[in-house]
Design a protein around this motif. Structure first.
Motif, short mmCIF file in Angstrom:
data_model
loop_
_atom_site.label_atom_id
_atom_site.label_comp_id
_atom_site.label_asym_id
_atom_site.label_seq_id
_atom_site.Cartn_x
_atom_site.Cartn_y
_atom_site.Cartn_z
N THR A 153 -8.10 -6.79 -3.61
CA THR A 153 -7.49 -5.60 -4.20
C THR A 153 -7.31 -5.75 -5.70
O THR A 153 -7.62 -4.83 -6.49
CB THR A 153 -6.11 -5.34 -3.54
N VAL A 176 -9.05 -0.06 -1.06
CA VAL A 176 -9.38 -1.40 -0.57
C VAL A 176 -8.19 -2.01 0.16
O VAL A 176 -8.34 -2.60 1.25
CB VAL A 176 -9.80 -2.31 -1.76
N LEU A 177 -6.98 -1.86 -0.41
CA LEU A 177 -5.78 -2.43 0.21
C LEU A 177 -5.53 -1.82 1.59
O LEU A 177 -5.16 -2.52 2.54
CB LEU A 177 -4.57 -2.20 -0.70
N THR A 221 -10.70 -5.61 -7.46
CA THR A 221 -11.19 -4.23 -7.53
C THR A 221 -10.49 -3.46 -8.64
O THR A 221 -11.14 -2.72 -9.41
CB THR A 221 -10.96 -3.51 -6.18
N ALA A 267 -8.42 0.60 -5.79
CA ALA A 267 -7.64 -0.56 -5.35
C ALA A 267 -6.80 -0.22 -4.11
O ALA A 267 -6.72 -1.01 -3.16
CB ALA A 267 -6.74 -1.04 -6.48
N ALA A 269 0.83 -1.20 0.00
CA ALA A 269 0.00 0.00 0.00
C ALA A 269 0.87 1.25 0.00
O ALA A 269 0.63 2.20 -0.77
CB ALA A 269 -0.92 -0.01 1.22
#
Length: 738
Positions: free
Chosen positions: A371, A393-394, A374, A390, A187
């Motif tokens: 991830t 989400v991560l 997405t 993404a 991330a």
């Protein structure tokens, strides 16, 4: 214990001083009275005022102070006198106890967190200008400048503060396993690289504020967990630090010499002054004294020890002086073994946490898959939103809270149990203890305390009661078995006899030589060397000519035995007694404690077979013992506990050590174990529920990365704070009912 001038002797000072490469000396000191921020501040100011002092580091939780100073300007005795003048008497510790690992770890984490926090505030300030540009005009040159300023302010965070996560992720990849560091590092680096690219090309979204805030909040959570883990280690430090480094040994001519306590050998005569700490395990050879054994027993009430009784290293002499005959010194003392067990407990916990669990690996795998899904979904629908969604989400689904739940709960639990007198050698044992449904307990020394009165001694050959009791006590003092200790205590005040070539036979008795003759103390078959004999409840003393005396020991349950067993039974545990004693005696104790299931005349092998049969039926077993003959059953149970008053071998095999010698520690341990399971389950339910609610919004592009970072970090902090409920009185009742 000795005058401060004793530390001026080079051979004595060499034990505690560590030379640094800069030419200064360093010493670690145990300051028992250290408490309160004001006292710490005054102490630091007073020590810094001494000539040549370069550094003072205070660890309040461990009651330790480390000082770096120039020995040419201030001597070690002068330093100790300065502590005493502040009413903070200091005891030097061995130089090998100067371990920089914990301090370095805490300082490193704190520095990384502060760097991340400082630069995150700067980035947020720069981002504010950019955000204004969304609703009000800010020329492109100004916006570009602040985008570059954000990039430069993010560099220390990404390349310094994030380093533990990056190196951890690389290590996990080399080991081919999924862990907490991988999604965090992904991330951070994905967001940073994408934001840097957009800054260079002058267009597109940047998320420097998100990444710096994400790192700062995550480091804050880890720092809180780290400090909690360090505090839980303080009791182990207290145990290790408790014994003095110096002792006053009596020479052959009767004079005293100051020697390092680690050099004491069995048989040495030691003088212990009033108010001093006993330097080694040994037998009291002078008049009765009052001692404080709180470190080993947990009891603050002083106890009287009479001539012939044992004194444990680490006990404080409240009245005196006393003359001690050394039995065990250095690393062989009881307090040193407890300290070693505490160190083993911490190592086992760290190893178990490093190994991780299957649930965490599955969780990380699902986060990574979600991830990718997405990103692919948005790439097909609207590529401009693919990256941001993404990343959101991560970040929002990062398993930090999930991964922190068990370590935070176990850290808190081990610290609470240590404070309450229960050392846990393997943190995994707590989960088993919470599920245990069958407790198998030894009788003698575990459930009962033997006692011998003089009127219960039958002399069957020549001699009087005092003579045969002295003979028996000479052998009994060489064993830590409760029956032997009862005989030794009964002989308090009598003339001391020395036994040599002593050998203890588990389940049999003790053999040794007194005045050149062999003597045996044990059950009738062992003492009289009989292959065929009728069961006899008495303890026999015999030599090569036959029986000399028989001792009828009375048994009484421990003061807390009935309450402990009633509580465990009310929590769903079936209670059984498995004892090597005769059926009559076992039945009597079972009746007093209202235990329906009991087994007598058990050998170590038959105890183990009994336990294995129960496990084969699906029972989760708890074994409790204290003797060498309990070792197989302690090792074979799902979870085991031993009393600190028991043998070294039994302690080494147990998962839990009851330091106070009280069975009630089992109730404390089981209550905490069930709280741990409750908090872990609660934390993981919270983590899963939070993700189920938040991830869909992130996947739909409705949550920006900066908001996802806040949500994830607050979720992780909530899990850590929730773990501190463990051990609080008002939390015990609902958890135990769960």
């Amino acid at each position: 214990m000795n005058s401060y001038d004793a530390w001026a002797h080079p051979r004595v000072a060499a034990q505690v001083l560590r030379s640094r490469r800069d030419g200064h000396s360093e010493v670690a000191l145990r300051v028992e009275s250290l408490q309160g921020a004001q006292q710490v501040l005054r102490l630091e100011q007073a020590i810094y005022a001494l000539p040549g002092v370069r550094g003072v580091n205070v660890d309040t939780a461990a009651r330790r102070v480390r000082v770096v100073w120039d020995m040419q300007r201030t001597t070690l005795p002068s330093l100790l006198k300065a502590f005493a003048s502040m009413r903070c008497a200091a005891q030097p510790l061995r130089s090998d106890s100067i371990d920089d690992t914990r301090t370095r770890e805490a300082h490193d984490m704190l520095k990384r967190m502060l760097v991340a926090g400082m630069f995150a505030m700067q980035v947020m300030t720069f981002a504010f200008v950019i955000y204004i540009g969304v609703v009000d005009f800010v020329d492109f040159t100004t916006r570009g400048l602040f985008r570059w300023l954000s990039l430069m302010a993010s560099l220390p965070v990404v390349f310094y503060s994030t380093n533990p996560f990056t190196t951890g992720a690389l290590r996990e990849l080399r080991q081919r396993r999924l862990g907490i560091n991988l999604p965090v590092a992904l991330a951070v680096w994905l967001v940073f690289v994408a934001s840097t690219y957009n800054t260079i090309r002058g267009t597109g979204e940047i998320y420097f504020d998100s990444v710096t805030m994400f790192v700062f909040l995550l480091l804050a959570g880890r720092y809180v967990e780290l400090r909690a883990r360090h505090r839980s280690s303080a009791l182990g430090d207290a145990v290790i630090d408790s014994t003095p480094l110096l002792a006053e040994r009596r020479r052959a001519d009767g004079t005293l010499e100051t020697v390092p306590a680690i050099e004491l050998l069995p048989g040495d005569q030691v003088h212990v002054s009033e108010g001093s700490t006993v330097p080694a395990d040994g037998v009291l050879e002078s008049a009765g004294v009052q001692v404080d054994e709180a470190l080993l027993t947990g009891e603050s009430t002083p106890v009287m020890r009479q001539r012939g009784e044992h004194l444990a290293a680490g006990s404080v002499l409240l009245t005196g002086p006393a003359q001690l005959r050394v039995e065990h010194g250095g690393e062989a003392t009881a307090v040193a073994r407890i300290g070693a067990l505490g160190a083993r407990a911490r190592l086992a916990r760290e190893m178990s946490l490093q190994r991780g669990d299957a649930d965490l690996r599955r969780f990380v795998a699902r986060v990574l898959i979600l991830t990718v899904v997405t990103a692919i979904g948005w790439w097909l629908v609207d590529p401009s939103k693919a990256f941001a969604s993404a990343v959101a989400v991560l970040v929002i689904a990062c398993p930090c809270a999930f991964a922190l739940t068990a370590p935070a709960a176990l850290t808190r639990a081990l610290g609470v149990l240590a404070q309450r007198g229960v050392l846990v050698a393997d943190s995994a044992a707590l989960a088993v203890l919470a599920r245990a449904d069958l407790a198998v307990l030894d009788k003698t020394g575990t459930l009962t305390v033997p006692h011998l009165d003089r009127e219960d001694i039958e002399v069957v050959r020549e001699g009087d009661t005092d003579t045969v009791l002295s003979m028996a006590a000479a052998l009994a003092r060489e064993s830590s078995h409760p029956v032997a200790q009862a005989v030794a205590h009964a002989a308090a005040g009598l003339a001391l006899l020395r036994a040599s070539d002593v050998f203890v036979t588990p389940g049999g008795g003790i053999t040794g030589r007194i005045d050149g003759h062999e003597w045996r103390l044990g059950h009738i078959g062992f003492a009289l060397r009989l292959d065929d004999y009728s069961p006899d409840d008495r303890l026999w003393l015999a030599d090569d000519m036959g029986a000399v005396a028989a001792f009828t020991l009375r048994e009484r349950p421990r003061n807390d035995a009935r309450a402990t067993l009633d509580t465990l039974h009310s929590q769903g545990l079936d209670i059984q007694i498995a004892s090597g004693d005769t059926a009559t005696r076992v039945e009597a104790v079972a009746r007093m404690l209202d235990i329906e299931s009991w087994h007598a005349a058990q050998t170590p092998e038959s105890k183990l077979a009994l336990l294995q049969e129960a496990r084969a039926r699906g029972r989760v077993t708890l074994a409790v013992g204290d003797g060498t003959n309990d070792v197989p059953v302690l090792a074979g149970a799902d979870v085991s506990a031993a009393l600190a008053t028991g043998t070294e071998v039994a302690q080494a095999q147990a998962d839990l050590l009851l330091l106070h010698g009280h069975l009630h520690g089992l109730v404390e341990a089981r209550a905490i174990a069930r709280q741990v399971q409750h908090v872990i389950a609660q934390g993981r339910r919270w983590s899963l529920g939070y993700n189920l609610c938040a991830v869909p919004f992130a996947a739909l592009g409705l949550v920006p990365p900066w908001l996802a970072a806040i949500g994830m970090s607050l979720s992780s902090l909530a899990v850590v704070v929730n773990a501190w409920r463990i051990g609080r009185p008002h939390e015990a009742t609902p958890v135990l009912r769960a």
